[in-house]
Design an enzyme around this catalytic site. Structure first.
Site, PDB file in Angstrom:
ATOM      1  CG  PHE A  21      -1.810   1.201   1.331  1.00 20.28           C
ATOM      2  CD1 PHE A  21      -2.867   1.349   0.431  1.00 20.28           C
ATOM      3  CD2 PHE A  21      -1.609   2.184   2.292  1.00 20.28           C
ATOM      4  CE1 PHE A  21      -3.694   2.468   0.494  1.00 20.28           C
ATOM      5  CE2 PHE A  21      -2.436   3.296   2.359  1.00 20.28           C
ATOM      6  CZ  PHE A  21      -3.482   3.433   1.455  1.00 20.28           C
ATOM      7  CG  ASP A  50       6.651   2.158  -0.462  1.00 22.85           C
ATOM      8  OD1 ASP A  50       7.714   1.520  -0.454  1.00 22.85           O
ATOM      9  OD2 ASP A  50       6.545   3.302  -0.960  1.00 22.85           O
ATOM     10  CE1 TYR A  55       7.428   9.293  -1.177  1.00 23.25           C
ATOM     11  CE2 TYR A  55       6.155   7.544  -0.136  1.00 23.25           C
ATOM     12  CZ  TYR A  55       6.990   7.984  -1.153  1.00 23.25           C
ATOM     13  OH  TYR A  55       7.370   7.110  -2.140  1.00 23.25           O
ATOM     14  CE  LYS A  84      10.205   4.326  -1.229  1.00 24.59           C
ATOM     15  NZ  LYS A  84       8.912   4.701  -0.631  1.00 24.59           N
ATOM     16  CG  HIS A 117      13.505   8.310  -2.124  1.00 26.80           C
ATOM     17  ND1 HIS A 117      12.633   8.861  -1.228  1.00 26.80           N
ATOM     18  CD2 HIS A 117      12.741   7.952  -3.180  1.00 26.80           C
ATOM     19  CE1 HIS A 117      11.402   8.835  -1.710  1.00 26.80           C
ATOM     20  NE2 HIS A 117      11.456   8.293  -2.905  1.00 26.80           N
ATOM     21  CG  LEU A 193      -2.562   1.175 -10.227  1.00 26.57           C
ATOM     22  CD1 LEU A 193      -3.573   1.388  -9.111  1.00 26.57           C
ATOM     23  CD2 LEU A 193      -2.962  -0.036 -11.074  1.00 26.57           C
ATOM     24  CB  ILE A 251      -8.153   0.833  -0.184  1.00 31.01           C
ATOM     25  CG1 ILE A 251      -7.468   2.199  -0.331  1.00 31.01           C
ATOM     26  CG2 ILE A 251      -7.378  -0.040   0.809  1.00 31.01           C
ATOM     27  CD1 ILE A 251      -7.548   3.090   0.911  1.00 31.01           C
ATOM     28  CD  GLU A 253     -11.439  -2.350  -8.272  1.00 28.36           C
ATOM     29  OE1 GLU A 253     -12.541  -2.415  -8.838  1.00 28.36           O
ATOM     30  OE2 GLU A 253     -10.561  -1.519  -8.569  1.00 28.36           O
TER      31      GLU A 253
END
Length: 297
Positions: A21, A50, A55, A84, A117, A193, A251, A253
């Site tokens: 995820f 992840d 982030y 990371k 990273h 995706l 999520i 699905e």
């Protein structure tokens, strides 16, 4: 997610869930959304989370994971957590302190996987593993030449267990995947995706991957969404794949990727979509001597 085929073994003996995820989000999205989405992901069955220092949501992710531990949904050892090392901490003296900052935000004793990273040296990362702060260490966005430089380094103590790179049907990384497999390095796919939503990184005129008609035709054939076809494609190639969403329906699905299989013919069709197209090319870094995307793979 506990059946054997949903985990892959890393070269150091640890196991990694093959579906992860992703927790990257746009700056304008409130951090509270990350807490909510991570909880939903864990409830849905995701066990691989992840994240990264850069982030700026590790505090929120840690809060979500701890709340699911406290309510008995999972134990800490059930969660495979990746962080990371960001580029501003590459000096050997700063590597461990960056990881320690992440651990403080998360309120964890260790991470399961710690990645560089962007391409740099490895020695200080090995110290993080020796100190027990990271169970496994790996890299992200390394090309074949940069991986070989690490693997051939005299005195290398721990080779990277994985290489996390952009990988999807428009950029299937076939040559890099073959190289990694030959060196017992797991390829982890981000952007599986398509990544239009990462507006600050991606040209908004880029093709929308999930609108691809061939992906749509296979989705219709299998009575699944184009996203599930794109994720399943990676799993059948032996790639660990990350799926990112803040929507509960998506999520839930995405975790169903283990419920069906693509045929050999389907896989050939998807292989044929490759156009070596990179959504996240980082042109601002292209003049850096370690810029990884100038090489063929």
């Amino acid at each position: 997610m506990n059946s054997e085929h949903q985990y892959g073994q890393l070269s150091d003996g640890h196991f990694i869930p093959r579906l992860g995820f992703g927790t990257y989000k746009l700056e304008e999205v409130p951090n509270s959304k990350t807490i909510e989405a991570t909880k939903i992901a864990i409830e849905a069955g995701f066990r691989h989370i992840d994240c990264a220092y850069v982030y700026q949501v590790e505090e929120e992710v840690g809060l979500a994971v701890r709340s699911k531990i406290e309510d008995g949904t999972v134990k800490r050892e059930d969660i495979f957590y990746t962080s990371k090392l960001w580029s501003t901490f590459h000096h050997p003296n700063l590597v461990q302190s960056c990881l320690e900052r992440s651990l403080k935000k998360l309120r964890f004793d260790y991470v399961d996987l710690y990645l560089i990273h962007f391409p740099i040296a490895m020695k200080a990362m090995e110290k993080c593993k020796d100190a027990g702060l990271a169970k496994s260490i790996g890299v992200s966005n390394f090309n074949r030449r940069q991986l070989e430089m690490i693997l051939n380094k005299p005195g290398l103590k721990y080779k990277p267990v994985c290489n996390q790179v952009e990988c999807h049907v428009y950029h299937n990384q076939r040559k890099l995947l073959d190289f990694c497999k030959s060196r017992d390095i797991v390829l982890v796919a981000y952007g599986a995706l398509g990544t239009q939503r990462y507006k600050q990184w991606v040209d908004q005129n880029s093709p929308v991957l999930l609108d691809d008609p061939l992906l749509g035709a296979l989705a219709k054939k299998h009575k699944r969404s184009p996203a599930l076809i794109a994720l399943r494609y990676q799993l059948q190639r032996g790639v660990v794949v990350l799926a990112q969403s803040l929507k509960e329906s998506e999520i839930k699905e995405n975790i169903q990727v283990f419920d069906f299989e693509l045929t050999e013919e389907d896989m050939k069709v998807l292989d044929g979509l490759n156009r070596n197209f990179r959504y996240v090319a980082m042109p601002s870094m292209s003049d850096h001597p370690n810029y990884p995307f100038a090489d063929e793979y």
